[in-house]
Design an enzyme around this catalytic site. Structure first.
Site, PDB file in Angstrom:
ATOM      1  CG  HIS A 162     -34.489 -41.113  44.336  1.00  0.00           C
ATOM      2  ND1 HIS A 162     -34.059 -42.362  43.978  1.00  0.00           N
ATOM      3  CD2 HIS A 162     -35.042 -41.254  45.581  1.00  0.00           C
ATOM      4  CE1 HIS A 162     -34.326 -43.219  44.939  1.00  0.00           C
ATOM      5  NE2 HIS A 162     -34.930 -42.571  45.929  1.00  0.00           N
ATOM      6  CD  GLU A 208     -31.348 -40.378  39.741  1.00  0.00           C
ATOM      7  OE1 GLU A 208     -30.653 -41.400  39.642  1.00  0.00           O
ATOM      8  OE2 GLU A 208     -31.771 -39.955  40.831  1.00  0.00           O
ATOM      9  CB  CYS A 242     -32.877 -46.630  42.159  1.00  0.00           C
ATOM     10  SG  CYS A 242     -34.218 -45.410  42.135  1.00  0.00           S
ATOM     11  CB  CYS A 261     -34.220 -42.837  39.073  1.00  0.00           C
ATOM     12  SG  CYS A 261     -34.486 -41.985  40.652  1.00  0.00           S
TER      13      CYS A 261
END
Length: 150
Positions: free
Chosen positions: A52, A54, A82, A85
């Site tokens: 992801h 992040e 999410c 993260c």
């Protein structure tokens, strides 16, 4: 730089994700506003479920700084983090998150969950949102519309 300027940098990262990736971008900036690291989703490219934006940016920032603690930084991301993260943000001790579009389905920064502001996990993270929500949301809507049209 103001919040909108920082989000525009994250949007530029999202656009680098390519056609196979969900277009999410992130930047990490220092207390003085200097961009320390940037990233975009790369799960498909790397076959890594943790790819992801992040996480990519956090890994780059910790490598550059030589410290897992990212205190005195701000993470700017185009989509609400999410649960995974959000956990990484808390673990990295990032004190502030700015995000663009809410993720009502799996967002963990105030939508479906609120991991970032849960004081049981340590110091609550300051959350600033939405910033350029329409632009960030358009990236995602356009991406998924193209997928449906295939």
């Amino acid at each position: 730089m103001n919040h909108q300027d920082l989000m525009r940098l994250a949007i530029e990262q999202a656009k680098l994700a390519g056609e196979a990736e969900v277009p999410v971008g992130a930047v990490i900036v220092s207390a003085t506003g200097e961009v320390i690291a940037a990233g975009f989703n790369n799960r498909e490219q790397t076959c890594d479920p943790t790819g992801h934006a992040e996480i990519v940016a956090i890994r780059k920032a910790t490598e550059l700084l030589g410290d897992w603690r990212l205190e005195n930084t701000t993470l700017v991301v185009t989509l609400e983090p999410c649960v995974m993260c959000a956990g990484a943000i808390v673990a990295a001790r990032i004190p502030r998150v700015i995000f663009g579009a809410f993720d009502e389905r799996v967002g963990a920064s105030g939508s479906a969950y609120d991991i970032l502001r849960d004081g049981r996990l340590g110091n609550p993270v300051e959350v600033i949102a939405p910033v350029l929500e329409e632009e960030c949301g358009d990236l995602l809507r356009d991406f998924f519309q193209k997928k449906r049209d295939l």
